[in-house]
Scaffold this motif. Sequence first.
Motif, PDB file in Angstrom:
ATOM      1  N   THR A  65       0.850  -1.183   0.000  1.00 46.42           N
ATOM      2  CA  THR A  65       0.000   0.000   0.000  1.00 46.42           C
ATOM      3  C   THR A  65       0.884   1.230   0.000  1.00 46.42           C
ATOM      4  O   THR A  65       1.817   1.331   0.793  1.00 46.42           O
ATOM      5  N   THR A  66       0.600   2.156  -0.903  1.00 45.99           N
ATOM      6  CA  THR A  66       1.356   3.400  -1.020  1.00 45.99           C
ATOM      7  C   THR A  66       0.455   4.543  -0.584  1.00 45.99           C
ATOM      8  O   THR A  66      -0.741   4.540  -0.868  1.00 45.99           O
ATOM      9  N   THR A  67       1.024   5.520   0.100  1.00 45.32           N
ATOM     10  CA  THR A  67       0.277   6.704   0.502  1.00 45.32           C
ATOM     11  C   THR A  67       0.890   7.924  -0.163  1.00 45.32           C
ATOM     12  O   THR A  67       2.106   8.116  -0.116  1.00 45.32           O
ATOM     13  N   LEU A  68       0.050   8.725  -0.791  1.00 44.04           N
ATOM     14  CA  LEU A  68       0.487   9.958  -1.445  1.00 44.04           C
ATOM     15  C   LEU A  68      -0.412  11.103  -0.991  1.00 44.04           C
ATOM     16  O   LEU A  68      -1.623  10.925  -0.847  1.00 44.04           O
ATOM     17  N   SER A  69       0.178  12.276  -0.830  1.00 42.77           N
ATOM     18  CA  SER A  69      -0.647  13.451  -0.575  1.00 42.77           C
ATOM     19  C   SER A  69      -1.339  13.828  -1.878  1.00 42.77           C
ATOM     20  O   SER A  69      -0.901  13.457  -2.974  1.00 42.77           O
TER      21      SER A  69
END
Length: 85
Positions: A3-7
């Motif tokens: 899982t990747t988190t990006l603003s």
Amino acid sequence: MATTTLSSRDFNQDTGRAKQAARKGPVVITDRGRPSHVLLTYGDYEKLLGRGTSLLDAIAQQEGGDFHFDPPRVEGLSKPADLDA
């Protein structure tokens, strides 16, 4: 599955990176530090909905090969045969 988190700012500046990351797993997009959206590949989205390959998609395939087709069962369309008649 990663899982990747990006603003939302990072997402807007580099959507290509987000799409690449979605091939490896869900991409969580945040607004002001809080999760607001999730980006998935269309295949992962269909799996999430429980959809598989439709018969139309299978027939329309250009390349040959086997595929798994498991249509949903429909209840109530048939009744048992009356063998006493």
